[in-house]
Design a protein around this motif. Structure first.
Motif, PDB file in Angstrom:
ATOM      1  N   TYR A  72     -36.692 -55.505 -17.336  1.00  0.00           N
ATOM      2  CA  TYR A  72     -37.858 -54.874 -17.947  1.00  0.00           C
ATOM      3  C   TYR A  72     -37.996 -53.417 -17.502  1.00  0.00           C
ATOM      4  O   TYR A  72     -38.458 -52.565 -18.258  1.00  0.00           O
ATOM      5  CB  TYR A  72     -39.140 -55.645 -17.603  1.00  0.00           C
ATOM      6  N   PHE A  73     -37.609 -53.119 -16.288  1.00  0.00           N
ATOM      7  CA  PHE A  73     -37.770 -51.771 -15.743  1.00  0.00           C
ATOM      8  C   PHE A  73     -36.551 -50.879 -15.983  1.00  0.00           C
ATOM      9  O   PHE A  73     -36.536 -49.737 -15.552  1.00  0.00           O
ATOM     10  CB  PHE A  73     -38.107 -51.842 -14.251  1.00  0.00           C
ATOM     11  N   GLN A  74     -35.559 -51.395 -16.647  1.00  0.00           N
ATOM     12  CA  GLN A  74     -34.382 -50.584 -16.962  1.00  0.00           C
ATOM     13  C   GLN A  74     -34.590 -49.912 -18.316  1.00  0.00           C
ATOM     14  O   GLN A  74     -35.146 -50.495 -19.236  1.00  0.00           O
ATOM     15  CB  GLN A  74     -33.133 -51.469 -16.974  1.00  0.00           C
ATOM     16  N   THR A  75     -34.145 -48.672 -18.412  1.00  0.00           N
ATOM     17  CA  THR A  75     -34.313 -47.911 -19.645  1.00  0.00           C
ATOM     18  C   THR A  75     -33.402 -48.478 -20.726  1.00  0.00           C
ATOM     19  O   THR A  75     -32.210 -48.688 -20.498  1.00  0.00           O
ATOM     20  CB  THR A  75     -33.992 -46.427 -19.412  1.00  0.00           C
ATOM     21  N   THR A  76     -33.984 -48.739 -21.878  1.00  0.00           N
ATOM     22  CA  THR A  76     -33.231 -49.285 -23.011  1.00  0.00           C
ATOM     23  C   THR A  76     -33.557 -48.477 -24.263  1.00  0.00           C
ATOM     24  O   THR A  76     -34.422 -47.608 -24.240  1.00  0.00           O
ATOM     25  CB  THR A  76     -33.597 -50.762 -23.260  1.00  0.00           C
ATOM     26  N   TRP A  77     -32.882 -48.778 -25.348  1.00  0.00           N
ATOM     27  CA  TRP A  77     -33.145 -48.155 -26.637  1.00  0.00           C
ATOM     28  C   TRP A  77     -33.446 -49.250 -27.635  1.00  0.00           C
ATOM     29  O   TRP A  77     -32.817 -50.305 -27.626  1.00  0.00           O
ATOM     30  CB  TRP A  77     -31.938 -47.333 -27.085  1.00  0.00           C
ATOM     31  N   ASP A  78     -34.406 -48.990 -28.519  1.00  0.00           N
ATOM     32  CA  ASP A  78     -34.770 -49.999 -29.508  1.00  0.00           C
ATOM     33  C   ASP A  78     -33.960 -49.830 -30.785  1.00  0.00           C
ATOM     34  O   ASP A  78     -33.049 -49.010 -30.853  1.00  0.00           O
ATOM     35  CB  ASP A  78     -36.283 -49.964 -29.787  1.00  0.00           C
ATOM     36  N   ALA A  79     -34.314 -50.598 -31.809  1.00  0.00           N
ATOM     37  CA  ALA A  79     -33.553 -50.610 -33.062  1.00  0.00           C
ATOM     38  C   ALA A  79     -33.604 -49.266 -33.790  1.00  0.00           C
ATOM     39  O   ALA A  79     -32.700 -48.939 -34.549  1.00  0.00           O
ATOM     40  CB  ALA A  79     -34.080 -51.709 -33.979  1.00  0.00           C
ATOM     41  N   THR A  80     -34.638 -48.492 -33.545  1.00  0.00           N
ATOM     42  CA  THR A  80     -34.741 -47.177 -34.184  1.00  0.00           C
ATOM     43  C   THR A  80     -34.149 -46.081 -33.306  1.00  0.00           C
ATOM     44  O   THR A  80     -34.377 -44.904 -33.548  1.00  0.00           O
ATOM     45  CB  THR A  80     -36.207 -46.838 -34.517  1.00  0.00           C
ATOM     46  N   ASN A  81     -33.435 -46.480 -32.277  1.00  0.00           N
ATOM     47  CA  ASN A  81     -32.776 -45.578 -31.333  1.00  0.00           C
ATOM     48  C   ASN A  81     -33.773 -44.732 -30.545  1.00  0.00           C
ATOM     49  O   ASN A  81     -33.493 -43.603 -30.179  1.00  0.00           O
ATOM     50  CB  ASN A  81     -31.750 -44.689 -32.044  1.00  0.00           C
ATOM     51  N   GLN A  82     -34.952 -45.291 -30.298  1.00  0.00           N
ATOM     52  CA  GLN A  82     -35.933 -44.629 -29.444  1.00  0.00           C
ATOM     53  C   GLN A  82     -35.817 -45.198 -28.040  1.00  0.00           C
ATOM     54  O   GLN A  82     -35.670 -46.400 -27.850  1.00  0.00           O
ATOM     55  CB  GLN A  82     -37.352 -44.837 -29.959  1.00  0.00           C
ATOM     56  N   ARG A  83     -35.884 -44.322 -27.087  1.00  0.00           N
ATOM     57  CA  ARG A  83     -35.767 -44.690 -25.681  1.00  0.00           C
ATOM     58  C   ARG A  83     -37.055 -45.372 -25.211  1.00  0.00           C
ATOM     59  O   ARG A  83     -38.148 -44.971 -25.583  1.00  0.00           O
ATOM     60  CB  ARG A  83     -35.531 -43.406 -24.883  1.00  0.00           C
ATOM     61  N   SER A  84     -36.906 -46.385 -24.386  1.00  0.00           N
ATOM     62  CA  SER A  84     -38.077 -47.056 -23.831  1.00  0.00           C
ATOM     63  C   SER A  84     -38.666 -46.210 -22.707  1.00  0.00           C
ATOM     64  O   SER A  84     -38.071 -45.216 -22.282  1.00  0.00           O
ATOM     65  CB  SER A  84     -37.692 -48.435 -23.294  1.00  0.00           C
ATOM     66  N   PHE A  85     -39.814 -46.599 -22.215  1.00  0.00           N
ATOM     67  CA  PHE A  85     -40.379 -45.936 -21.056  1.00  0.00           C
ATOM     68  C   PHE A  85     -39.495 -46.216 -19.850  1.00  0.00           C
ATOM     69  O   PHE A  85     -38.931 -47.298 -19.718  1.00  0.00           O
ATOM     70  CB  PHE A  85     -41.798 -46.438 -20.780  1.00  0.00           C
TER      71      PHE A  85
END
Length: 182
Positions: A97-110
């Protein structure tokens, strides 16, 4: 037997006259609802520039020449910066949960830094999760999720070391401290 045929005929008539129209109308309503629910509905989303907000947070608190020094950090976070950074690093290493990921729209998570800052602000100052939207651009839901995951992660990681049963010496010290204060 004629009585049964008459009662059977009256039941068929009752079904044809009363029940079938109701079933027909119900079927139409169900089909209409299914057709309207299959339409694509757009959610109202708020664009949150997470990267810009993270850079601002770093400039304010975590850069070498940060805007706010150690005194302000300690007052606002209720802990030293070293302890905070240790928590962030441990959570990021151990919990997806605390690792930076990217969603389907290629937006970076917090980032973990942003999620932990949100959590500590809630715990240290009693902020409402929704109140963090203006400074951190983080929704109430994300702030609440960060709080839950932070608490779970900290307890799981540190319970063996820091959440052990008190010894008789610990209990005696607590009693003495209580007596001195009260």
């Amino acid at each position: 037997m004629e009585v049964n045929d008459d009662s059977s005929a009256s039941k068929d008539e009752l079904i044809n006259n009363n029940l079938l129209p109701v079933l027909s109308r119900t079927t139409q309503l169900i089909l209409q609802n299914n057709a309207s629910s299959s339409n694509i509905q757009m959610r109202n989303t708020i664009h949150r520039d997470r990267l810009e907000v993270e850079q601002l947070l770093i400039r304010h608190y975590f850069a070498d020449d940060s805007t706010y020094g150690h005194t302000q950090f300690r007052r606002r976070f209720r802990m030293c910066k070293g302890l905070f950074m240790r928590l962030v690093g441990d959570l990021e290493m151990n919990y997806p949960y605390f690792q930076t990921t990217w969603d389907a729209t290629n937006q970076r998570s917090f980032s973990a830094l942003q999620k932990c800052t949100s959590t500590i602000r809630q715990l240290a100052k009693g902020y409402n999760p929704d109140s963090l939207d203006e400074y951190q651009n983080m929704s109430e839901r994300t702030s609440h999720e960060a709080l839950e995951n932070f608490c779970y992660g900290v307890v799981q990681m540190y319970k063996a070391e820091y959440l052990c049963r008190p010894t008789s010496t610990d209990i005696q010290l607590l009693y003495e401290a209580h007596e001195a204060r009260h």
